[in-house]
Scaffold this active site. Structure first.
Site, PDB file in Angstrom:
ATOM      1  CB  CYS A   1      -2.138   4.657   4.162  1.00  0.00           C
ATOM      2  SG  CYS A   1      -3.559   3.986   3.291  1.00  0.00           S
ATOM      3  CB  SER A   2      -0.202   0.902   6.536  1.00  0.00           C
ATOM      4  OG  SER A   2      -1.222   1.490   7.331  1.00  0.00           O
ATOM      5  CB  CYS A   3      -4.590  -0.777   2.591  1.00  0.00           C
ATOM      6  SG  CYS A   3      -5.255   0.899   2.606  1.00  0.00           S
TER       7      CYS A   3
ATOM      8  CB  CYS B   1      -0.899   0.006   1.234  1.00  0.00           C
ATOM      9  SG  CYS B   1      -1.849   1.539   1.395  1.00  0.00           S
TER      10      CYS B   1
END
Lengths: 204, 225
Positions: A111-113, A108
């Protein structure tokens, strides 16, 4: 307009991050806006109940059950929900299959999905600037840093999770595992192999 | 231009440092508290996931870069609580009473946690926006990765994939449009697609001629090729 003032309210809290969290937790608790017992429950869930063992169970089942695998690759969300894996950050699941021709890898960049119900909380490296910046541009160099090198005939397909769809990699079943049970197979499935930065363990 | 969080393809970050598979989920106790406070605060119902993401992206580039992961979360949460009117700056300074807050009845209780985490927040919605593209069709992404409603606003088209030609790989159905939702302009659901791009379309020096990158992109980010 987005608020772009440079005196962000967070600067009013203590600079040390641990104290910053503590201060905000205290303020919210005093006002009745959060319940410390609920926080403990959330932490227990992601510390002890939800983790890569969930995804490993899905992968092992796909390795032994062709009908399950076909359904999983067609529409993963209801299939993994049947096994009890659903909810926050796993609302829309897609499973992508590694083959000798194509290796899949998930990132991702924005962000950090990450598929929480199947893999738990993402590891630090997944959230690092280096992984987010480089996985899309030079996945093979990144894989090398994980000790993975792919044959020249294998292409790499990197999935950048830019929406609310969450991707899980179905790694290839290791050779010489015909006589292993589904549970023994699940023990071979690593977290990184389901992100695409690793391969399953080989039975010893 | 987008913002500091939009780092896909950037040079200069150094090696990735893999951790062992059995490393603790939370490296520090306060990481776990930061996650839990953030998750619990969602239950107050004052924002959605897009508003929350944008709050993190709006940290100044200096803060975004120097803050660790959960430091970004907790700082953006503090900003969001004040911007949404849940807390005042005076509250953050520690200078207010312990009187119960009007939103206190919404506070997440321990017994409700399992249900809230299990239901999550699906992003698919009914929509009457016609599906414009089919699997296999060639499309081109918007020339600039930018929010069309708000200057400097939230978008999910990364800079590295702007103005690139790709092929529709999957049709996901209609999903909430973050560009609208992040600014409380409504959910504006529209078709979402997985779009596959040859690495050579995105990078000056792709590692391998057959490598590809897939992104999930909303219909309004795309034009027919």
């Amino acid at each position: 307009m987005p608020h772009d003032d440079h005196d962000h309210p967070h600067a009013l809290l203590p600079p040390d991050p641990a104290l910053r969290v503590k201060a905000l937790e205290t303020i919210l608790t005093r006002k009745g806006l959060i319940d410390p017992a609920a926080l403990d429950e959330i932490i227990d869930t992601y510390q002890n109940k939800i983790g890569p063992q969930n995804g490993a169970r899905v992968v092992a089942k796909a390795w032994v059950d062709p009908d399950f695998k076909a359904a999983l690759l067609k529409d993963a969300t209801p299939v993994v929900a049947d096994l009890g894996y659903f909810g926050r950050q796993g609302e829309h699941m897609v499973v992508v299959e590694n083959t000798p021709k194509q290796h899949n890898m998930v990132v991702c960049t924005l962000c950090s999905c990450y598929p929480w119900p199947l893999l738990g909380i993402p590891p630090g490296w997944y959230k690092s600037d280096a992984y987010r910046a480089r996985a899309v541009r030079e996945p093979r160099k990144v894989l090398a840093e994980f000790g993975v090198s792919l044959p020249a005939e294998t292409s790499v397909r990197v999935w950048d999770s830019t929406a609310e769809v969450r991707y899980l990699v179905l790694p290839m079943r290791p050779e010489a595992t015909d006589d292993l049970s589904e549970e023994e197979l699940a023990d071979l499935v690593t977290r990184d192999s389901m992100i695409g930065t690793g391969l399953p363990k080989v039975p010893t | 231009m987008t913002r500091v969080h939009d780092m896909g393809g950037r040079f200069g970050d150094g090696p990735v440092c893999p951790e062992p598979e059995d490393a603790p989920n939370f490296a520090e106790d306060w990481h776990a508290r930061a996650l839990a406070v953030t998750v619990a605060a969602d239950s107050l119902g004052q924002w959605n996931i897009d508003v929350k993401r944008h709050a993190r992206e709006r940290l100044s580039p200096k803060d975004y870069t120097r803050f660790s992961y959960y430091e970004k979360w907790i700082s953006a949460l503090a900003d969001l609580l004040v911007e949404s009117g849940v807390l005042t700056e005076e509250d953050l300074r520690g200078g207010t009473s312990d009187d119960d807050h009007p939103l206190a009845s919404r506070a997440l209780k321990a017994e409700a946690v399992a249900g809230v985490l299990a239901s999550g927040g699906p992003a698919d919605r009914p929509s009457d926006v016609p599906v414009k593209f089919e699997v296999g069709q060639l499309v081109v992404t918007a020339r600039r990765a930018a929010n069309r409603f708000v200057d400097g606003g939230h978008t999910r088209l990364p800079m590295y994939a702007a103005g690139a030609q790709g092929r529709i790989l999957m049709v996901h159905g209609a999903h909430v449009l973050p560009d609208s939702s992040a600014h409380r302009l409504g959910e504006a659901p529209e078709p979402l697609y997985a779009v596959v791009f040859p690495a050579s379309e995105l990078w000056a020096n792709p590692e391998h001629p057959k490598d590809e990158v897939v992104l999930d992109l909303w219909q309004s980010y795309l034009e027919p090729a």
